[in-house]
Design a protein around this motif. Structure first.
Motif, PDB file in Angstrom:
ATOM      1  N   ILE A  49      48.474  57.473  36.149  1.00 31.43           N
ATOM      2  CA  ILE A  49      48.164  56.248  35.413  1.00 31.43           C
ATOM      3  C   ILE A  49      47.051  55.463  36.126  1.00 31.43           C
ATOM      4  CG2 ILE A  49      49.082  53.988  34.738  1.00 31.43           C
ATOM      5  CD1 ILE A  49      51.785  55.419  34.281  1.00 31.43           C
ATOM      6  N   CYS A  50      47.083  55.473  37.434  1.00 29.98           N
ATOM      7  CA  CYS A  50      46.066  54.769  38.218  1.00 29.98           C
ATOM      8  C   CYS A  50      44.781  55.590  38.370  1.00 29.98           C
ATOM      9  CB  CYS A  50      46.612  54.430  39.602  1.00 29.98           C
ATOM     10  SG  CYS A  50      47.953  53.216  39.593  1.00 29.98           S
ATOM     11  N   ARG A  51      44.740  56.758  37.732  1.00 25.57           N
ATOM     12  CA  ARG A  51      43.578  57.663  37.792  1.00 25.57           C
ATOM     13  C   ARG A  51      43.268  58.054  39.242  1.00 25.57           C
ATOM     14  NH1 ARG A  51      38.703  55.349  35.298  1.00 25.57           N
ATOM     15  NH2 ARG A  51      39.359  53.571  36.536  1.00 25.57           N
ATOM     16  N   VAL A  52      44.339  58.357  39.941  1.00 19.94           N
ATOM     17  CA  VAL A  52      44.234  58.855  41.312  1.00 19.94           C
ATOM     18  C   VAL A  52      44.614  60.332  41.297  1.00 19.94           C
ATOM     19  CG1 VAL A  52      45.104  58.676  43.674  1.00 19.94           C
ATOM     20  CG2 VAL A  52      44.802  56.605  42.299  1.00 19.94           C
ATOM     21  N   ARG A  53      43.656  61.196  41.631  1.00 17.23           N
ATOM     22  CA  ARG A  53      43.914  62.632  41.661  1.00 17.23           C
ATOM     23  C   ARG A  53      44.248  63.044  43.085  1.00 17.23           C
ATOM     24  NH1 ARG A  53      40.645  67.025  42.671  1.00 17.23           N
ATOM     25  NH2 ARG A  53      38.730  65.756  42.537  1.00 17.23           N
ATOM     26  N   GLY A 192      42.396  42.110  54.552  1.00 12.42           N
ATOM     27  CA  GLY A 192      41.910  40.742  54.445  1.00 12.42           C
ATOM     28  C   GLY A 192      42.725  39.909  53.477  1.00 12.42           C
ATOM     29  N   GLU A 193      42.036  39.212  52.580  1.00 13.45           N
ATOM     30  CA  GLU A 193      42.682  38.308  51.636  1.00 13.45           C
ATOM     31  C   GLU A 193      43.046  38.984  50.316  1.00 13.45           C
ATOM     32  OE1 GLU A 193      43.543  35.200  52.538  1.00 13.45           O
ATOM     33  OE2 GLU A 193      42.743  35.793  54.501  1.00 13.45           O
ATOM     34  N   THR A 194      42.872  40.286  50.223  1.00 21.88           N
ATOM     35  CA  THR A 194      43.203  40.999  48.992  1.00 21.88           C
ATOM     36  C   THR A 194      44.698  40.904  48.709  1.00 21.88           C
ATOM     37  OG1 THR A 194      41.418  42.583  49.392  1.00 21.88           O
ATOM     38  CG2 THR A 194      43.098  43.230  47.800  1.00 21.88           C
ATOM     39  N   THR A 195      45.057  40.493  47.500  1.00 25.19           N
ATOM     40  CA  THR A 195      46.468  40.429  47.115  1.00 25.19           C
ATOM     41  C   THR A 195      46.872  41.742  46.437  1.00 25.19           C
ATOM     42  OG1 THR A 195      46.068  39.538  44.892  1.00 25.19           O
ATOM     43  CG2 THR A 195      46.223  37.954  46.718  1.00 25.19           C
ATOM     44  N   PHE A 196      48.168  41.906  46.271  1.00 26.02           N
ATOM     45  CA  PHE A 196      48.669  43.107  45.613  1.00 26.02           C
ATOM     46  C   PHE A 196      48.127  43.214  44.183  1.00 26.02           C
ATOM     47  CE2 PHE A 196      52.201  45.204  43.210  1.00 26.02           C
ATOM     48  CZ  PHE A 196      52.002  46.473  43.717  1.00 26.02           C
ATOM     49  N   VAL A 197      48.137  42.110  43.460  1.00 28.55           N
ATOM     50  CA  VAL A 197      47.627  42.111  42.079  1.00 28.55           C
ATOM     51  C   VAL A 197      46.126  42.402  42.068  1.00 28.55           C
ATOM     52  CG1 VAL A 197      47.269  40.719  40.000  1.00 28.55           C
ATOM     53  CG2 VAL A 197      49.438  40.571  41.253  1.00 28.55           C
ATOM     54  N   ASP A 198      45.383  41.788  42.985  1.00 24.77           N
ATOM     55  CA  ASP A 198      43.946  42.069  43.089  1.00 24.77           C
ATOM     56  C   ASP A 198      43.703  43.563  43.275  1.00 24.77           C
ATOM     57  OD1 ASP A 198      43.301  39.380  42.923  1.00 24.77           O
ATOM     58  OD2 ASP A 198      43.163  39.109  45.096  1.00 24.77           O
ATOM     59  N   SER A 199      44.490  44.166  44.159  1.00 24.18           N
ATOM     60  CA  SER A 199      44.322  45.577  44.459  1.00 24.18           C
ATOM     61  C   SER A 199      44.578  46.445  43.227  1.00 24.18           C
ATOM     62  CB  SER A 199      45.270  45.996  45.601  1.00 24.18           C
ATOM     63  OG  SER A 199      45.149  47.365  45.866  1.00 24.18           O
ATOM     64  N   ILE A 200      45.629  46.139  42.481  1.00 25.72           N
ATOM     65  CA  ILE A 200      45.934  46.904  41.268  1.00 25.72           C
ATOM     66  C   ILE A 200      44.782  46.812  40.270  1.00 25.72           C
ATOM     67  CG2 ILE A 200      47.389  46.950  39.200  1.00 25.72           C
ATOM     68  CD1 ILE A 200      49.766  46.320  40.944  1.00 25.72           C
ATOM     69  N   VAL A 201      44.276  45.605  40.056  1.00 25.38           N
ATOM     70  CA  VAL A 201      43.193  45.413  39.085  1.00 25.38           C
ATOM     71  C   VAL A 201      41.936  46.158  39.527  1.00 25.38           C
ATOM     72  CG1 VAL A 201      41.639  43.698  38.062  1.00 25.38           C
ATOM     73  CG2 VAL A 201      44.094  43.228  38.226  1.00 25.38           C
ATOM     74  N   ARG A 202      41.635  46.123  40.818  1.00 26.23           N
ATOM     75  CA  ARG A 202      40.450  46.830  41.316  1.00 26.23           C
ATOM     76  C   ARG A 202      40.572  48.330  41.131  1.00 26.23           C
ATOM     77  NH1 ARG A 202      39.554  44.929  47.349  1.00 26.23           N
ATOM     78  NH2 ARG A 202      38.117  46.686  47.243  1.00 26.23           N
ATOM     79  N   ILE A 203      41.758  48.864  41.390  1.00 24.99           N
ATOM     80  CA  ILE A 203      41.950  50.308  41.253  1.00 24.99           C
ATOM     81  C   ILE A 203      41.912  50.727  39.784  1.00 24.99           C
ATOM     82  CG2 ILE A 203      43.638  52.174  41.545  1.00 24.99           C
ATOM     83  CD1 ILE A 203      44.450  50.747  44.187  1.00 24.99           C
ATOM     84  N   LEU A 204      42.622  49.985  38.930  1.00 29.61           N
ATOM     85  CA  LEU A 204      42.652  50.341  37.510  1.00 29.61           C
ATOM     86  C   LEU A 204      41.302  50.120  36.831  1.00 29.61           C
ATOM     87  CD1 LEU A 204      46.114  48.934  36.337  1.00 29.61           C
ATOM     88  CD2 LEU A 204      45.518  51.288  36.921  1.00 29.61           C
ATOM     89  N   GLY A 205      40.543  49.143  37.320  1.00 30.49           N
ATOM     90  CA  GLY A 205      39.264  48.843  36.694  1.00 30.49           C
ATOM     91  C   GLY A 205      38.084  49.567  37.308  1.00 30.49           C
ATOM     92  N   GLY A 206      38.305  50.266  38.410  1.00 33.50           N
ATOM     93  CA  GLY A 206      37.216  50.958  39.089  1.00 33.50           C
ATOM     94  C   GLY A 206      37.074  52.402  38.644  1.00 33.50           C
ATOM     95  N   GLU A 207      36.256  53.128  39.372  1.00 33.11           N
ATOM     96  CA  GLU A 207      36.062  54.545  39.083  1.00 33.11           C
ATOM     97  C   GLU A 207      37.277  55.344  39.550  1.00 33.11           C
ATOM     98  OE1 GLU A 207      33.482  55.843  37.374  1.00 33.11           O
ATOM     99  OE2 GLU A 207      32.959  53.749  37.065  1.00 33.11           O
ATOM    100  N   PRO A 208      37.500  56.535  38.963  1.00 32.84           N
ATOM    101  CA  PRO A 208      38.628  57.373  39.395  1.00 32.84           C
ATOM    102  C   PRO A 208      38.610  57.631  40.901  1.00 32.84           C
ATOM    103  CG  PRO A 208      37.667  58.237  37.388  1.00 32.84           C
ATOM    104  CD  PRO A 208      36.747  57.144  37.857  1.00 32.84           C
ATOM    105  N   VAL A 209      39.793  57.825  41.451  1.00 31.61           N
ATOM    106  CA  VAL A 209      39.977  57.994  42.897  1.00 31.61           C
ATOM    107  C   VAL A 209      40.482  59.401  43.189  1.00 31.61           C
ATOM    108  CG1 VAL A 209      41.209  57.143  44.940  1.00 31.61           C
ATOM    109  CG2 VAL A 209      40.564  55.544  43.113  1.00 31.61           C
ATOM    110  N   VAL A 210      39.992  59.985  44.257  1.00 31.81           N
ATOM    111  CA  VAL A 210      40.570  61.224  44.780  1.00 31.81           C
ATOM    112  C   VAL A 210      41.305  60.881  46.069  1.00 31.81           C
ATOM    113  CG1 VAL A 210      40.137  63.534  45.692  1.00 31.81           C
ATOM    114  CG2 VAL A 210      38.751  62.667  43.792  1.00 31.81           C
ATOM    115  N   ALA A 211      42.616  61.123  46.088  1.00 36.09           N
ATOM    116  CA  ALA A 211      43.417  60.885  47.292  1.00 36.09           C
ATOM    117  C   ALA A 211      43.537  62.197  48.054  1.00 36.09           C
ATOM    118  CB  ALA A 211      44.795  60.369  46.913  1.00 36.09           C
ATOM    119  N   ARG A 212      42.965  62.243  49.221  1.00 32.46           N
ATOM    120  CA  ARG A 212      43.022  63.455  50.040  1.00 32.46           C
ATOM    121  C   ARG A 212      44.135  63.315  51.074  1.00 32.46           C
ATOM    122  NH1 ARG A 212      36.536  64.442  51.069  1.00 32.46           N
ATOM    123  NH2 ARG A 212      36.094  65.327  48.997  1.00 32.46           N
ATOM    124  N   LEU A 213      45.021  64.277  51.075  1.00 32.49           N
ATOM    125  CA  LEU A 213      46.133  64.283  52.018  1.00 32.49           C
ATOM    126  C   LEU A 213      46.076  65.561  52.838  1.00 32.49           C
ATOM    127  CD1 LEU A 213      49.825  63.310  51.426  1.00 32.49           C
ATOM    128  CD2 LEU A 213      49.287  65.548  52.386  1.00 32.49           C
TER     129      LEU A 213
END
Length: 251
Positions: A49-53, A192-213
């Motif tokens: 849902i968060c477009r994190v592959r 920094g000053e990033t809130t949890f809600v800010d972080s969600i909006v940035r991730i959902l509104g940004g480009e897709p993410v690749v999570a490397r583990l």
């Protein structure tokens, strides 16, 4: 763009509601195996849902019985690790206050520790040894806070003692979030000053993410000192992320 963001937020809210219902109605009677399957499935879907592959870096297998330690970048970290192999997490107390997600990770068995609380630390340490003695997987973020991508802060060594007492290996896990060009993804840092809600909006509104583990080579705990384990795990993760000389672990 606003319509797409609203749609993604709506899907996320529905998924969170599903998680709440599952925790309230299923988890009280579910066995460990079922709970782990549900946690893994829910985490995989959340990332989608968060477009994190999720991308597994070739290397070591993920151990089913170990003390897992990872660098800490975002609230996504818990779900990326759980999507590979669900763990019992130890996390900072602030996570418990996150809207909805804090309650969900608590129901999934996360143990919260207050910063600087020696009383909490002693109580949690005994619990970790007991859980590890049941041949289960425990994970925590030894930096104690989130760091900007490309940076691995010194590790706090105290909880590494649990691996020594339980006679289980420590397995370092290196996490990175990259964009389509392979650079650090700008929307994922949670500092920094990033809130949890800010972080969600940035991730959902940004480009897709690749999570490397990357699961790294296990470190035997037998005969080791907690500071040695912490430093070895820190250096392994920092090395996997391309860092140079490393600062010493914290006591």
């Amino acid at each position: 763009m606003k319509i797409k963001l609203a749609w993604r937020l709506a899907r996320l809210v529905l998924h969170l509601v599903q998680g709440l219902v599952t925790c309230a109605l299923v988890f009280p009677w579910a066995g460990d195996a079922l709970r782990e399957r549900l946690i893994q499935r829910w985490s995989v879907r959340l990332l989608g849902i968060c477009r994190v592959r999720l991308e597994r870096v070739p290397g070591e297998d993920s151990l089913a019985h170990a003390l897992i330690v990872a660098n800490h970048i975002s609230w996504l970290d818990i779900f990326v690790i759980n999507a590979v192999h669900p763990c019992r997490f130890v996390a900072k107390a602030e996570i418990r206050a996150w809207p909805v997600v804090g309650w969900l990770v608590a129901q999934a068995g996360t143990v919260f520790i207050a910063r600087g609380s020696r009383r909490d630390l002693r109580h949690i340490f005994k619990g970790l040894v007991e859980v590890l003695g049941q041949h289960r997987r425990v994970a925590f973020f030894p930096e104690g806070t989130t760091a900007s991508q490309g940076t691995v802060l010194p590790f706090h060594a105290n909880l590494f003692e649990a691996a020594i007492d339980a006679a289980v290996p420590v397995q370092p896990v290196a996490l990175a979030y990259v964009d389509a060009d392979g650079g650090w993804h700008p929307a994922v840092d949670y500092t920094g000053e990033t809130t949890f809600v800010d972080s969600i909006v940035r991730i959902l509104g940004g480009e897709p993410v690749v999570a490397r583990l990357a699961c790294l080579a296990p470190i035997p705990a037998a005969g080791a000192h907690r500071r040695e384990l912490a430093q070895a795990a820190h250096d392994a993760i920092a090395g996997a992320l391309g860092q140079g000389a490393q600062p010493p672990a914290i006591r």
